[in-house]
Structures are given as structure tokens and as C-alpha cells.
Design an enzyme around this catalytic site. Structure first.
Site, PDB file in Angstrom:
ATOM      1  N   LYS A 149      24.308  54.294  56.975  1.00 14.72           N
ATOM      2  CA  LYS A 149      25.250  53.260  56.537  1.00 14.72           C
ATOM      3  C   LYS A 149      25.048  51.977  57.354  1.00 14.72           C
ATOM      4  CE  LYS A 149      28.310  56.701  54.729  1.00 14.72           C
ATOM      5  NZ  LYS A 149      29.361  57.693  54.934  1.00 14.72           N
ATOM      6  N   ASP A 198      35.989  53.910  50.695  1.00 14.89           N
ATOM      7  CA  ASP A 198      35.603  55.233  50.185  1.00 14.89           C
ATOM      8  C   ASP A 198      36.374  55.564  48.906  1.00 14.89           C
ATOM      9  OD1 ASP A 198      33.576  56.720  51.265  1.00 14.89           O
ATOM     10  OD2 ASP A 198      34.764  57.502  52.944  1.00 14.89           O
ATOM     11  N   GLN A 220      34.276  58.801  58.687  1.00 10.79           N
ATOM     12  CA  GLN A 220      33.297  59.802  58.265  1.00 10.79           C
ATOM     13  C   GLN A 220      33.930  61.193  58.291  1.00 10.79           C
ATOM     14  OE1 GLN A 220      30.036  58.999  57.230  1.00 10.79           O
ATOM     15  NE2 GLN A 220      30.073  61.131  56.566  1.00 10.79           N
TER      16      GLN A 220
END
Ligand code: NDP
Length: 287
Positions: A53, A120, A97
Site C-alpha cells: 500500500k 476500506d 490493517q
């Protein structure tokens, strides 16, 4: 019939090229999209994902910062950091995460993220918007799947779409997106009776199960479009999807490979969301 291969690497590269241009224009106008990634503990797979990322942000010119916290960090400390990032004007997207260590309530942590920074697309506010069909930050993998179908020229209206898997990150949201494109959607899961009866009726089949090559050629019909979300590492080190690619590609009209199908789209859509979030958070000019 030999299937057309839906090449996620090529489509993701095209999208990233477009985004690079857009980020350049935004920067020239004084807005640098920014992403903060929070990682807790030492999970090796998570470290790899976070590294990818950061690298992709750098390639596109997006500002990124990583916050690595020890595995024994308290839930309160983690939520404190999220609140700080919610208030940081350089950061337009906050990504925690997953998975988090067992002592931390994932739901509580995800709900602490400002929905406008929820790149997300997991915050209940954004999930709710998806359900009612409002524009919102979409979860990355399902969004990537929809772009793959679109770029492959698949018309979904009135088609039978069968999704195998009902997780919150893939199965459920992709089902809602397929529905919003007027497909007739069936969602299958571990308690589904006679899975083949469903998969064999699919014009479009999305497999998001996490079981190596479980969808075989005799479970699908001629001409099906197959999206394989699964990522499974075999004992011999090979990476395979949830679909028996070699068998199914002989019957499908189009199919995504693993690797190189859905995978490259997920990070790409995270970048898309970061750019969209930045544009939405831009303070209107006071004239
Ligand atoms: P989950 O484990 O959260 O969900 C799996 C789903 O499959 C569940 O709904 C489960 O049913 C269902 N299932 C399990 N066994 C069967 C079966 N025998 N028949 C029918 N359904 C079954 O997985 P995720 O959705 O998170 O991920 C799915 C796969 O996609 C994994 O391989 C993952 O690595 C991959 N993935 C890939 C991404 C990418 O970017 N390429 C991103 C995210 C995931 P039930 O609900 O009843 O338990």
C-alpha cells in the site's frame, strides 16, 4: 470455448495511470491526497500488504504514513490514534490493517474511523449507504470486481449472478453491487444445500470462499463469466484461486486468473477511495 482472460494486472495498471494524472492535477491545485495505514503486531502477511500500500501510494504521488503499534497495544490507545488521524488534515483516508489481535474489538475500532475517511468502506455508515444505494466509499475488493466486469464489457442487467461466500468484506457487498446493476443475485454459503444447483445456473459467478479450486468445470454452465476472488497458498507453494482455472476456462466465456485477476484491483481501488475521500474533504473555497 476457450475463455477470454480478464487481466486484472492490465486493467489495474490502466486505472493507476489515470489516477497518477488526477493526483498530479490535484497537487497542482494544492490538494495532496493522504492515506494513514495503521498496523498492529507482527503478522507477516499484514506487513506485506501494508508495504504494498505504501509503495503504491508513492508511485501515484499520494502522501502516506504508517503507524506500527505493538501487538499488546490497548484498544483505547489504538482508538486514540484513530481519533488523532480523524482530525489530521493531511490524512484523507485511515486504514486499519486487519486482522487485529484477539484482545481488540475490531468492530469498535472500525467504527472509530470517521466515515468520510473510511477508505476500506467497512464503517457501518458506509455499509448502510451501500445498502440503500447512496453514493459512498465502496469496499475495495467488491468495487474492483465491478470495474473488472465493466471493463470486460459484461452486461449485468437481468443476468443470474451467483456469489459463493457471504463475508462482510467480499460476498455481501459484491452481492449488493451486482443487485444495483440489476442482476438477479443468489448468495451461497457453507450451509447452502446443493451448491452446484446454484452455480450451474450462473451467468456470472463470483467465488469468494477461501477453498482451493473448489469450483470445478462440472459446477458451471457454458459461457459463464467467472470472477475468482480466492487466494489460496498450496503446500507446494503455488497460489491458486477458489476456481479450478484450467478446467473451468474451457467452459467459461471470460474468467479472472489467480494471481493477476482480482488481487491487483484491491489496492488500486484503495487508491481510488483515497483520492475520492480527499476531494470530498476539500474545504470549499471561501470567496
Ligand atoms: P471468509 O472466510 O470471511 O468467508 C468465506 C465464505 O465462504 C463464508 O461466507 C463461508 O460461509 C463460505 N464458505 C466456506 N465454505 C464453503 C463451502 N464449502 N461452500 C459454500 N460456501 C462456503 O473469506 P473472505 O470473504 O474474507 O475471503 C474469501 C477468499 O477471498 C479468501 O481466499 C481470501 O483470501 C480472498 N480474498 C482476496 C482478496 C483479494 O484482494 N484478491 C481480498 C479479500 C479476500 P459461512 O458464512 O457459512 O461460513
Amino acid at each position: 470455448m476457450a475463455a477470454k482472460i480478464i487481466d486484472g494486472k492490465v486493467i489495474a495498471a490502466e486505472l493507476r495511470e489515470e489516477m497518477k494524472g488526477e493526483v498530479g492535477e490535484l497537487k497542482a491545485s494544492g490538494l495532496t491526497p493522504g492515506l494513514a495505514v495503521v498496523i498492529v503486531g507482527e503478522n507477516p502477511a499484514s506487513k506485506v500488504y501494508v508495504g504494498q500500500k505504501e509503495k503504491t501510494c508513492a508511485n501515484l504521488g499520494i502522501y502516506s504514513e504508517k503507524h506500527a503499534l505493538p501487538a499488546d497495544v490497548s484498544e483505547e490507545e489504538l482508538i486514540g490514534l484513530i481519533h488523532k488521524l480523524n482530525g489530521d488534515p493531511r490524512v484523507h483516508g485511515v486504514l486499519v490493517q486487519l486482522p487485529l489481535p484477539g484482545h481488540i474489538d475490531e468492530g469498535r475500532v472500525l467504527e472509530a474511523i470517521d466515515p468520510r475517511k473510511d477508505v476500506d468502506g467497512f464503517h457501518p455508515v458506509n455499509v448502510g449507504k451501500l445498502v440503500v444505494g447512496e453514493e459512498t466509499l465502496l469496499p475495495c475488493t467488491p468495487h474492483g470486481i465491478m470495474i473488472l466486469l465493466e471493463r470486460a464489457g459484461v452486461d449485468l442487467k437481468g443476468k443470474e449472478a451467483v456469489v459463493v461466500g457471504r463475508s462482510n468484506i467480499v460476498g455481501k457487498p459484491v452481492s449488493l453491487l451486482l443487485l444495483s446493476r440489476h442482476a438477479t443475485v443468489t448468495i451461497c454459503h457453507s450451509r447452502t444445500r446443493d451448491l452446484t444447483a446454484h452455480t450451474a445456473s450462473a451467468d456470472v459467478l463470483v467465488a469468494a470462499v477461501g477453498k482451493p479450486e473448489m469450483i470445478k468445470a462440472d459446477m458451471v454452465k457454458e459461457g459463464v463469466v467467472v470472477i475468482d476472488v480466492g487466494v489460496n497458498r498450496l503446500e507446494d507453494g503455488r497460489l491458486v484461486g477458489d476456481v479450478d482455472f484450467e478446467g473451468v476456462k474451457e467452459k467459461a466465456s471470460a474468467i479472472t486468473p489467480v494471481p493477476g485477476g482480482v488481487g491487483p484491483m484491491t489496492i488500486t481501488m484503495l487508491m481510488r477511495n483515497t483520492i475520492e475521500a480527499a476531494k470530498q474533504q476539500r474545504v470549499p473555497l471561501q470567496l
